[in-house]
Motif scaffolding. Sequence first.
Motif, PDB file in Angstrom:
ATOM      1  N   ASN A  70      -2.382  -3.496   5.474  1.00 32.13           N
ATOM      2  CA  ASN A  70      -1.210  -3.571   4.205  1.00 32.13           C
ATOM      3  C   ASN A  70      -2.107  -3.089   3.054  1.00 32.13           C
ATOM      4  OD1 ASN A  70      -2.436  -6.133   3.038  1.00 32.13           O
ATOM      5  ND2 ASN A  70      -1.537  -7.105   4.668  1.00 32.13           N
ATOM      6  N   GLY A  71      -1.219  -2.890   1.841  1.00 32.63           N
ATOM      7  CA  GLY A  71      -1.942  -2.367   0.824  1.00 32.63           C
ATOM      8  C   GLY A  71      -2.732  -3.464  -0.002  1.00 32.63           C
ATOM      9  N   THR A  72      -2.494  -4.839   0.152  1.00 34.35           N
ATOM     10  CA  THR A  72      -2.968  -5.921  -0.342  1.00 34.35           C
ATOM     11  C   THR A  72      -4.559  -5.904   0.136  1.00 34.35           C
ATOM     12  OG1 THR A  72      -0.983  -7.034  -0.361  1.00 34.35           O
ATOM     13  CG2 THR A  72      -3.067  -8.281  -0.796  1.00 34.35           C
ATOM     14  N   SER A  73      -4.692  -5.520   1.649  1.00 37.28           N
ATOM     15  CA  SER A  73      -5.855  -5.765   2.231  1.00 37.28           C
ATOM     16  C   SER A  73      -6.830  -4.451   1.859  1.00 37.28           C
ATOM     17  CB  SER A  73      -5.683  -5.839   3.740  1.00 37.28           C
ATOM     18  OG  SER A  73      -5.205  -4.810   4.265  1.00 37.28           O
ATOM     19  N   GLU A 167      -8.144   2.492  -8.283  1.00 37.29           N
ATOM     20  CA  GLU A 167      -6.673   2.911  -8.483  1.00 37.29           C
ATOM     21  C   GLU A 167      -5.801   2.482  -7.652  1.00 37.29           C
ATOM     22  OE1 GLU A 167      -6.035   7.207  -9.299  1.00 37.29           O
ATOM     23  OE2 GLU A 167      -8.276   7.535  -8.820  1.00 37.29           O
ATOM     24  N   ASP A 168      -4.758   1.561  -8.068  1.00 36.83           N
ATOM     25  CA  ASP A 168      -3.775   1.047  -7.085  1.00 36.83           C
ATOM     26  C   ASP A 168      -2.449   2.126  -7.113  1.00 36.83           C
ATOM     27  OD1 ASP A 168      -1.579  -0.017  -5.820  1.00 36.83           O
ATOM     28  OD2 ASP A 168      -1.666  -1.885  -6.854  1.00 36.83           O
ATOM     29  N   CYS A 169      -2.521   2.894  -6.125  1.00 33.92           N
ATOM     30  CA  CYS A 169      -1.513   3.898  -5.988  1.00 33.92           C
ATOM     31  C   CYS A 169      -0.236   3.629  -5.182  1.00 33.92           C
ATOM     32  CB  CYS A 169      -2.255   5.167  -5.291  1.00 33.92           C
ATOM     33  SG  CYS A 169      -3.659   5.665  -6.187  1.00 33.92           S
ATOM     34  N   SER A 170      -0.087   2.440  -4.938  1.00 33.13           N
ATOM     35  CA  SER A 170       0.771   2.055  -4.098  1.00 33.13           C
ATOM     36  C   SER A 170       2.362   2.489  -4.380  1.00 33.13           C
ATOM     37  CB  SER A 170       1.067   0.459  -4.152  1.00 33.13           C
ATOM     38  OG  SER A 170      -0.181   0.071  -3.672  1.00 33.13           O
ATOM     39  N   HIS A 171       2.645   2.862  -5.480  1.00 33.71           N
ATOM     40  CA  HIS A 171       3.901   3.634  -5.728  1.00 33.71           C
ATOM     41  C   HIS A 171       3.836   5.166  -6.009  1.00 33.71           C
ATOM     42  CE1 HIS A 171       4.951  -0.107  -8.611  1.00 33.71           C
ATOM     43  NE2 HIS A 171       4.789  -0.589  -7.206  1.00 33.71           N
ATOM     44  N   ALA A 172       2.560   5.767  -5.681  1.00 34.29           N
ATOM     45  CA  ALA A 172       2.274   7.161  -6.140  1.00 34.29           C
ATOM     46  C   ALA A 172       1.802   8.164  -5.066  1.00 34.29           C
ATOM     47  CB  ALA A 172       1.205   7.144  -7.133  1.00 34.29           C
ATOM     48  N   TYR A 191      -3.460   2.823  -1.379  1.00 34.87           N
ATOM     49  CA  TYR A 191      -2.072   3.089  -1.249  1.00 34.87           C
ATOM     50  C   TYR A 191      -1.555   1.942  -0.231  1.00 34.87           C
ATOM     51  CZ  TYR A 191      -2.382   7.722  -3.156  1.00 34.87           C
ATOM     52  OH  TYR A 191      -2.742   8.809  -4.026  1.00 34.87           O
ATOM     53  N   SER A 192      -0.241   1.537  -0.657  1.00 35.52           N
ATOM     54  CA  SER A 192       0.510   0.466   0.140  1.00 35.52           C
ATOM     55  C   SER A 192       1.317   1.489   1.015  1.00 35.52           C
ATOM     56  CB  SER A 192       1.340  -0.462  -0.524  1.00 35.52           C
ATOM     57  OG  SER A 192       2.277  -1.064   0.334  1.00 35.52           O
ATOM     58  N   MET A 193       1.481   1.187   2.348  1.00 37.97           N
ATOM     59  CA  MET A 193       2.416   1.643   3.391  1.00 37.97           C
ATOM     60  C   MET A 193       3.479   0.856   3.900  1.00 37.97           C
ATOM     61  SD  MET A 193      -0.047   4.592   4.867  1.00 37.97           S
ATOM     62  CE  MET A 193      -0.914   3.571   5.946  1.00 37.97           C
ATOM     63  N   SER A 196       8.894  -0.348   1.953  1.00 37.72           N
ATOM     64  CA  SER A 196       9.744   0.058   0.881  1.00 37.72           C
ATOM     65  C   SER A 196       9.132   1.252   0.278  1.00 37.72           C
ATOM     66  CB  SER A 196      10.030  -1.231  -0.011  1.00 37.72           C
ATOM     67  OG  SER A 196       9.112  -1.529  -0.505  1.00 37.72           O
ATOM     68  N   LYS A 197       8.097   1.561   0.721  1.00 36.33           N
ATOM     69  CA  LYS A 197       6.984   2.531   0.012  1.00 36.33           C
ATOM     70  C   LYS A 197       7.554   4.047   0.137  1.00 36.33           C
ATOM     71  CE  LYS A 197       4.851  -0.358  -2.408  1.00 36.33           C
ATOM     72  NZ  LYS A 197       5.182  -1.819  -1.795  1.00 36.33           N
ATOM     73  N   LEU A 198       7.074   5.066  -0.483  1.00 37.00           N
ATOM     74  CA  LEU A 198       7.376   6.529  -0.378  1.00 37.00           C
ATOM     75  C   LEU A 198       6.931   7.039   1.012  1.00 37.00           C
ATOM     76  CD1 LEU A 198       6.695   8.180  -3.745  1.00 37.00           C
ATOM     77  CD2 LEU A 198       8.818   7.231  -2.742  1.00 37.00           C
TER      78      LEU A 198
HETATM   79  C1  LIG Z   1       1.772  -1.991  -7.170  1.00 40.00           C
HETATM   80  C2  LIG Z   1       1.480  -2.803  -5.959  1.00 40.00           C
HETATM   81  N1  LIG Z   1       0.161  -3.174  -5.273  1.00 40.00           N
HETATM   82  C3  LIG Z   1       0.037  -3.436  -4.192  1.00 40.00           C
HETATM   83  C4  LIG Z   1       0.842  -3.626  -3.344  1.00 40.00           C
HETATM   84  C5  LIG Z   1       0.665  -4.640  -1.814  1.00 40.00           C
HETATM   85  O1  LIG Z   1       1.056  -3.753  -0.906  1.00 40.00           O
HETATM   86  P1  LIG Z   1       1.365  -4.395   0.320  1.00 40.00           P
HETATM   87  O2  LIG Z   1       2.805  -4.859   0.275  1.00 40.00           O
HETATM   88  O3  LIG Z   1       1.177  -3.252   1.432  1.00 40.00           O
HETATM   89  O4  LIG Z   1       0.289  -5.289   0.726  1.00 40.00           O
HETATM   90  C6  LIG Z   1       2.546  -3.324  -3.598  1.00 40.00           C
HETATM   91  C7  LIG Z   1       3.681  -3.638  -2.708  1.00 40.00           C
HETATM   92  O5  LIG Z   1       4.397  -3.908  -3.105  1.00 40.00           O
HETATM   93  C8  LIG Z   1       2.642  -2.811  -5.057  1.00 40.00           C
HETATM   94  O6  LIG Z   1       3.954  -2.394  -5.400  1.00 40.00           O
END
Ligand SMILES: Cc1ncc(COP(=O)(O)O)c(C=O)c1O
Length: 432
Positions: A70-73, A167-172, A191-193, A196-198
């Motif tokens: 996940n994006g958090t990890s 860089e947290d690119c989770s929206h980008a 990047y989060s995938m 709900s992401k792009l």
């Molecule tokens: C800005 C941002 N950072 C990190 C995350 C975490 O990603 P994930 O939900 O894949 O762990 C998100 C997810 O919503 C996010 O919007």
Amino acid sequence: MSKLALFGGEQAVTIDYNKVGCCPLCSPKGIADAVALMEKGEISQSQSVIDFEKRFAEYMGAQYAVATNNGTSALDTALFAVGLQPGDEVIVPSFTFWATMAPILSQQMIPVFCDVDVDTHCVDPADIEKRITPKTKAIMLVHVWGAACDLDAIMEIAGRHGLKVIEDCSHAHGTLYKGKHVGTIGDVGCYSMQGSKLLPAGEGGILITNNRECYERSLAFGQYDRLAGLPEDSPCRKYMLTGLGHKYRPHPLAIALANSSLDTLDERNQIRNENARKLEKLIADLDWLIPQKLYDGVERQFAYHYLRFDETKFGGIRTFTLLKALGREGVSCGYCGYGRLHKSPMVLEGGPWGNCGKRDTPLSLPVTEFLAEHAFLAAPRFETKCDDLIEQYAAAYHKVGENLEALADYDRTHDFTQEMKNLSGRTIAMIK
Ligand SMILES: Cc1ncc(COP(=O)(O)O)c(C=O)c1O
């Protein structure tokens, strides 16, 4: 002037977004690829994940990529990848999702919150600079809503103070800064995938970097099974038996979905952007709505279409009242969940172990707190060419604008305290 739906009038938006404005999350190819992996029994380790990493890195213009569950990890990994230690201070916005900040605390580092810029919603470089101390080791920034931060200014500050940049690119996914993909300018991009992401994998994340050491440390942190494949001279190779305690490998089925989404990412981004720009144009005359501004050289993606509400030009009513009226007109809109992390119990208590900058009084971040109250999700992601629906959205905004007096009256006579208490602090709290 037509009566607001909030007061019993007809809804302005009658077209069903679910029928015309969105498209299936999983393409037939993604589904077929996932099924093929199941048929082959590749439901844990799979070469297809490595192939996707290569493809993603190439798309981004990065040398290395590491996919995660996940994006958090990915963000958790990034802190270790750039060489941070417990006790280090990391500058981070509060105007973001918790996952940008929480891994800092769970690795026993200290999040030092910085303010954001009121027009761009992104971290304010001047405020970052004010928060640097001898203990500061990194800046964790967020390209919020699919825009991009002022990377030239931030990299200049980081260079001067010897700080790492994550860089947290989770929206980008697809956002460019001066022609380069975000995530390739700092030391590491994440990047989060999530679904709900792009670029949805369902659950998934991916880290990119141009630095071999960061790449190998990323593998050491969460991908023990890949360490034996590192070159003999790699200092991380010796951890092949144990890794370093995390197992962040993604599910190959999820990566198959992300891989098929990558086939059409640019095309879908273009449609989403054209639609969002069309809506912005149609409501440009409403001076109480302020679009998210961009720094020079940014080509954004409309991952989330947020606007800022200027109540001083709209009878001083609360954002929540505005959203109530819009929601009843059929506008899919949401109250902003960002900007509250610096007041969260996890932060005030000093993280899970209570040893990371415990505070009795929450910090004050004036712009962040202002935006938390005034930024709102203005529309869903319009994924298809759906001009009629977008025109209905614009009509709904105009209709609400024409009914200011009645709405101001409603605002004066209604107490939303309890209802607002029930809003979740997530990215968006949808209002009905
Ligand atoms: C800005 C941002 N950072 C990190 C995350 C975490 O990603 P994930 O939900 O894949 O762990 C998100 C997810 O919503 C996010 O919007």
